[in-house]
Scaffold this motif. Structure first.
Motif, PDB file in Angstrom:
ATOM      1  N   GLU A  59       0.811  -1.221   0.000  1.00  0.00           N
ATOM      2  CA  GLU A  59       0.000   0.000   0.000  1.00  0.00           C
ATOM      3  C   GLU A  59       0.844   1.270   0.000  1.00  0.00           C
ATOM      4  O   GLU A  59       0.287   2.373   0.052  1.00  0.00           O
ATOM      5  N   VAL A  60       2.176   1.127  -0.040  1.00  0.00           N
ATOM      6  CA  VAL A  60       3.049   2.308  -0.078  1.00  0.00           C
ATOM      7  C   VAL A  60       4.140   2.111  -1.121  1.00  0.00           C
ATOM      8  O   VAL A  60       4.466   0.991  -1.496  1.00  0.00           O
ATOM      9  N   GLU A  61       4.684   3.242  -1.579  1.00  0.00           N
ATOM     10  CA  GLU A  61       5.829   3.191  -2.477  1.00  0.00           C
ATOM     11  C   GLU A  61       6.868   4.201  -1.994  1.00  0.00           C
ATOM     12  O   GLU A  61       6.525   5.251  -1.438  1.00  0.00           O
ATOM     13  N   LEU A  62       8.109   3.881  -2.223  1.00  0.00           N
ATOM     14  CA  LEU A  62       9.218   4.731  -1.820  1.00  0.00           C
ATOM     15  C   LEU A  62       9.187   6.035  -2.616  1.00  0.00           C
ATOM     16  O   LEU A  62       8.904   6.033  -3.807  1.00  0.00           O
ATOM     17  N   VAL A  63       9.487   7.135  -1.942  1.00  0.00           N
ATOM     18  CA  VAL A  63       9.499   8.454  -2.577  1.00  0.00           C
ATOM     19  C   VAL A  63      10.861   9.083  -2.340  1.00  0.00           C
ATOM     20  O   VAL A  63      11.391   9.043  -1.232  1.00  0.00           O
ATOM     21  N   LYS A  64      11.432   9.654  -3.368  1.00  0.00           N
ATOM     22  CA  LYS A  64      12.688  10.395  -3.222  1.00  0.00           C
ATOM     23  C   LYS A  64      12.327  11.860  -3.074  1.00  0.00           C
ATOM     24  O   LYS A  64      11.806  12.477  -3.995  1.00  0.00           O
ATOM     25  N   LEU A  65      12.605  12.414  -1.889  1.00  0.00           N
ATOM     26  CA  LEU A  65      12.291  13.806  -1.617  1.00  0.00           C
ATOM     27  C   LEU A  65      13.448  14.708  -2.036  1.00  0.00           C
ATOM     28  O   LEU A  65      14.604  14.285  -2.028  1.00  0.00           O
ATOM     29  N   PRO A  66      13.154  15.967  -2.352  1.00  0.00           N
ATOM     30  CA  PRO A  66      14.233  16.924  -2.631  1.00  0.00           C
ATOM     31  C   PRO A  66      15.125  17.060  -1.398  1.00  0.00           C
ATOM     32  O   PRO A  66      14.679  16.888  -0.266  1.00  0.00           O
ATOM     33  N   ALA A  67      16.376  17.384  -1.604  1.00  0.00           N
ATOM     34  CA  ALA A  67      17.332  17.492  -0.504  1.00  0.00           C
ATOM     35  C   ALA A  67      16.862  18.449   0.580  1.00  0.00           C
ATOM     36  O   ALA A  67      17.117  18.238   1.764  1.00  0.00           O
ATOM     37  N   SER A  68      16.111  19.477   0.220  1.00  0.00           N
ATOM     38  CA  SER A  68      15.641  20.455   1.203  1.00  0.00           C
ATOM     39  C   SER A  68      14.622  19.854   2.173  1.00  0.00           C
ATOM     40  O   SER A  68      14.401  20.390   3.248  1.00  0.00           O
ATOM     41  N   LEU A  69      14.009  18.728   1.810  1.00  0.00           N
ATOM     42  CA  LEU A  69      13.025  18.077   2.672  1.00  0.00           C
ATOM     43  C   LEU A  69      13.541  16.792   3.307  1.00  0.00           C
ATOM     44  O   LEU A  69      12.839  16.170   4.078  1.00  0.00           O
ATOM     45  N   ALA A  70      14.735  16.404   2.960  1.00  0.00           N
ATOM     46  CA  ALA A  70      15.294  15.157   3.483  1.00  0.00           C
ATOM     47  C   ALA A  70      15.566  15.280   4.980  1.00  0.00           C
ATOM     48  O   ALA A  70      15.883  16.352   5.482  1.00  0.00           O
ATOM     49  N   VAL A  71      15.446  14.169   5.685  1.00  0.00           N
ATOM     50  CA  VAL A  71      15.720  14.133   7.121  1.00  0.00           C
ATOM     51  C   VAL A  71      17.218  14.068   7.321  1.00  0.00           C
ATOM     52  O   VAL A  71      17.888  13.225   6.740  1.00  0.00           O
ATOM     53  N   GLU A  72      17.738  14.971   8.110  1.00  0.00           N
ATOM     54  CA  GLU A  72      19.177  14.966   8.393  1.00  0.00           C
ATOM     55  C   GLU A  72      19.450  13.955   9.486  1.00  0.00           C
ATOM     56  O   GLU A  72      18.844  13.984  10.552  1.00  0.00           O
ATOM     57  N   ARG A  73      20.348  13.037   9.225  1.00  0.00           N
ATOM     58  CA  ARG A  73      20.723  12.030  10.218  1.00  0.00           C
ATOM     59  C   ARG A  73      22.026  12.435  10.875  1.00  0.00           C
ATOM     60  O   ARG A  73      22.997  12.744  10.203  1.00  0.00           O
TER      61      ARG A  73
END
Length: 76
Positions: A59-73
């Motif tokens: 029911e889900v698919e992987l999404v590549k977000l723009p770098a500005s929205l990526a979670v910083e680890r």
């Protein structure tokens, strides 16, 4: 193959519309379960949670977000 924890995913089903999460909503995987299911949180841009619930992998698919929205680890 399971998706990684904290991945951004798009929900494919309209089943959760009444909870404020229509099809194509983007969420984050909070927990990966052994049975190919995920606990996913959907939130507003300000970080306020709309809903979170378990969904099967199909029911889900992987999404590549723009770098500005990526979670910083950060390492601890």
């Amino acid at each position: 193959m399971p998706l990684p924890q904290f991945s951004a995913v798009r929900i494919l089903s309209d089943e959760h519309r009444t909870e404020g999460v229509p099809a194509s909503s983007i969420g984050r995987i909070l927990e990966v379960y052994d049975d190919d299911a995920y606990e996913v949180e959907f939130s507003r841009p300000d970080g306020t949670t709309i809903a979170w619930f378990s969904v099967p992998q199909d029911e889900v698919e992987l999404v590549k977000l723009p770098a500005s929205l990526a979670v910083e680890r950060k390492s601890v």
